[in-house]
Design a protein around this motif. Structure first.
Motif, PDB file in Angstrom:
ATOM      1  N   LEU A  92       0.823  -1.210   0.000  1.00 12.86           N
ATOM      2  CA  LEU A  92       0.000   0.000   0.000  1.00 12.86           C
ATOM      3  C   LEU A  92       0.854   1.256   0.000  1.00 12.86           C
ATOM      4  CD1 LEU A  92      -2.832   1.234   0.175  1.00 12.86           C
ATOM      5  CD2 LEU A  92      -2.675   1.067   2.668  1.00 12.86           C
ATOM      6  N   LEU A  93       1.955   1.238   0.759  1.00 13.05           N
ATOM      7  CA  LEU A  93       2.858   2.392   0.768  1.00 13.05           C
ATOM      8  C   LEU A  93       3.523   2.601  -0.580  1.00 13.05           C
ATOM      9  CD1 LEU A  93       4.559   1.991   4.273  1.00 13.05           C
ATOM     10  CD2 LEU A  93       2.812   3.651   3.601  1.00 13.05           C
TER      11      LEU A  93
ATOM     12  N   SER B  53       0.412   3.835  -3.142  1.00 15.61           N
ATOM     13  CA  SER B  53      -0.279   5.104  -2.880  1.00 15.61           C
ATOM     14  C   SER B  53       0.322   6.294  -3.625  1.00 15.61           C
ATOM     15  CB  SER B  53      -0.321   5.369  -1.372  1.00 15.61           C
ATOM     16  OG  SER B  53       0.978   5.368  -0.828  1.00 15.61           O
TER      17      SER B  53
ATOM     18  N   THR C  48       0.643  13.941   1.537  1.00 17.12           N
ATOM     19  CA  THR C  48       0.282  12.732   2.300  1.00 17.12           C
ATOM     20  C   THR C  48       0.700  12.823   3.762  1.00 17.12           C
ATOM     21  OG1 THR C  48       0.370  11.385   0.297  1.00 17.12           O
ATOM     22  CG2 THR C  48       0.553  10.241   2.412  1.00 17.12           C
TER      23      THR C  48
ATOM     24  N   LEU D  49      -1.224   6.637  -7.185  1.00 17.24           N
ATOM     25  CA  LEU D  49      -2.652   6.885  -7.405  1.00 17.24           C
ATOM     26  C   LEU D  49      -2.919   8.244  -8.058  1.00 17.24           C
ATOM     27  CD1 LEU D  49      -4.165   5.342  -4.148  1.00 17.24           C
ATOM     28  CD2 LEU D  49      -3.923   4.312  -6.409  1.00 17.24           C
TER      29      LEU D  49
END
Length: 594
Positions: A276-277, A280, A322, A283
């Motif tokens: 996920l890191l 992200s 982020t 995206l």
């Protein structure tokens, strides 16, 4: 005496810059007042005979009657355009001859008399006429009256529904591999039925382009997941022994699947977090390139949309924001969304006209505060013991036992509905404010999209299709029950024969096949499961793609009013850019959007 070299005659400026001249207003030519194109552009519209209201308008003696507009050919559910039939033995239309024109200069007349010169002269005249008409339209638009437009979704007469069912069935049968072609045909039908200022949109993309982007994204995602597993193993956060123990525990403790799945989830948590890191930051780049692809394949009034840049600056902006969003516990989320939309909008263009974006994120932040406050309070009650003590919920198991199951279910539904309404209110405000902030060549849009439009879109799935939906589910269950009845009969006939797959264990056989042990009975059970999956998936896809998204699109277009559309009449197209790749990452992650 050296011989003087004769320089060849240079090409005319029309031949050098014709592709540029035809797409914008031209001031490269001196236009006389008696020019035909300018005279027709400035001439008022012909009047009808008041004695006969149905009579056609009078036309000038030197002006031919306008040709009737060609109706677009319908699109079949399979995506092919129905071509008009040609009578057998009909002779082909002859090529039009190049008539002599008084606009030819002596040099052009000599070029027309030379071999191949007629075609060059014809191209010269066509480019010259397009340039003069472009300037005439620009001069006419400068004094035009203000005009507004109201976008609308036309009646497709069931074509969208048929495309969803046919291509949805092919997508389900291919386990999602056919989905790029389904999205292409769905967009083609949707775009062709969206009309603004009496002109429909056109979608020019292909399923092969989306499929290439999807395959590239899946390869990239597979590499990221593999890298995450290797990194988790190298850091000591996950070991193969722990994963093997979790899998063996899941196979042994089938009677309690939730408890058996906890070790497996714990063993996979570290690779999932690392993946996920790594994903992200990509995206924002995927969102930029997805919109760039859709705009580059969209045309309105014969002019294409497009986007400039590759989206790498947006990716850097996401990396910067982020940590701020995480540090503020999600409070600055709408600020990032506003800056992201501003960066993407300023990269958009329609033909040669760029978009602009005005305003600040403060109104959007105010609409986010109710949803953020509710979610923050709910998270504090769950995760912070002090907040639970303050609210009198220190012992959650005792409170749950005291309330009872029905009260807990009602409380959970109330919390879920409240959170959904607050998030829908923020989403509607985001759509409304970002639509108002966009500008294009002096034209702008008013939007009154509200949360009730989203609620009505969701309610359209249940309110209008409640009883038909229940009937469809009953029919699906009845069709799937036919192989199950056959499996019962096969099991009663020969209960001692071996199954399809040996060595799964009695517990797994009981869970997967429901006590059917013969190979024939287990085959019929698998057939029932496949039929139930296929019909349920196609019907769910039809509800989401056709019922919900069609209703939401109707509400969105009905809430928009385009102001000062007459300022866009002078916009011309640009030279076609190179073909861009499909949306790729966004195509792989976004499973439901059109």
């Amino acid at each position: 005496m050296p011989r003087k070299r004769v320089r060849p005659e240079k090409e005319s400026i029309v031949d050098l810059f014709g592709d540029v001249v035809q797409d914008r207003e031209s001031y490269l030519y001196s236009i006389a007042e008696d020019d035909e194109a300018l005279r027709l552009a400035r001439e008022p519209a012909p009047r009808r005979d008041p004695a006969n209201a149905n009579a056609p308008a009078e036309t000038a003696p030197d002006q031919a009657a306008p040709a009737p507009a060609e109706r677009p050919r319908p699109i079949s559910p399979l995506g092919r355009r129905d071509r008009p039939r040609k009578a057998p033995g009909a002779p082909a239309a002859p090529e039009p001859a190049v008539a002599p024109s008084s606009d030819l200069s002596p040099a052009e007349g000599f070029a027309a008399a030379a071999p191949g010169g007629a075609a060059q002269a014809r191209r010269h005249l066509e480019r010259l006429q397009r340039a003069r008409l472009a300037r005439a339209r620009a001069e006419q638009t400068s004094g035009a009256h203000a005009r507004d437009a109201w976008p609308e979704l036309l009646d497709d007469r069931g074509l969208w529904s048929a495309v969803t069912v046919v291509h949805g069935a092919l997508s389900v049968l291919s386990l999602g591999l056919y989905r790029p072609w389904m999205k292409t045909e769905t967009r083609r039908v949707l775009w062709s039925n969206v009309q603004a200022d009496d002109e429909p949109l056109e979608y020019l993309g292909t399923g092969a382009q989306l499929f290439r982007g999807l395959m590239m994204a899946l390869i990239l995602l597979g590499g990221i997941v593999a890298l995450a597993w290797v990194a988790a193993a190298a850091l000591g956060l996950m070991s193969l022994e722990a994963l093997d123990g979790a899998l063996s525990g899941s196979a042994l403790e089938l009677e309690s699947p939730v408890r058996a799945a906890l070790p497996l989830l714990a063993a996979m948590a570290a690779p999932a977090l690392i993946a996920l890191l790594l994903i992200s930051p990509l995206l924002p780049l995927a969102a930029f390139r997805g919109r760039r692809y859709r705009l580059s394949r969209t045309r309105w009034k014969g002019v294409r949309f497009g986007m400039e840049g590759g989206g790498w600056s947006l990716m850097g902006l996401g990396l910067l924001w982020t940590p701020l969003i995480l540090a503020s516990a999600g409070l600055l989320w709408p600020v990032w969304r506003w800056l992201r939309e501003a960066r993407m909008t300023r990269a958009m263009r329609w033909g040669g006209e760029p978009f602009a974006f005005e305003g600040g994120p403060l109104p959007l932040l105010l609409h986010w505060l109710p949803a953020w406050g509710f979610l923050a309070a709910l998270g504090a009650l769950i995760a912070v013991p002090g907040a639970r003590e303050l609210a009198g919920l220190g012992d959650l198991p005792a409170v749950a036992a005291r309330l009872g199951p029905l009260t807990l279910i009602a409380l959970a539904l109330l919390i879920l509905m409240t959170a959904t309404l607050l998030l829908a209110n923020y989403r509607a405000a985001e759509v409304r404010l970002t639509t108002r902030a966009r500008r294009l060549g002096g034209a702008w849009a008013e939007c009154d999209f509200s949360v009730w439009h989203l609620v009505d879109s969701y309610m359209a799935v249940s309110r209008k299709n409640l009883w038909p939906g229940i009937l469809v589910w009953l029919l699906i269950a009845a069709v799937a029950a036919i192989p199950m009845i056959g499996a019962m009969g096969a099991e009663l006939e020969n209960p001692d024969s071996g199954g399809l797959v040996e060595g799964l264990g009695d517990a797994l056989d009981e869970k997967l096949f429901g006590g059917f042990h013969s190979w024939r009975a287990q085959g019929l059970v698998l057939m029932a499961l496949v039929i139930d999956y296929f019909l349920s998936a196609v019907f769910t896809l039809w509800l989401w793609t056709y019922v919900y998204q069609r209703r939401r699109t109707e509400h969105l277009l009905a809430s928009i009013t385009l102001r000062d559309v007459h300022r866009l009449d002078a916009v011309r197209g640009r030279a076609r850019q190179r073909d861009l790749e499909a949306e790729g990452m966004e195509e792989a992650l976004d499973l439901f959007a059109v």
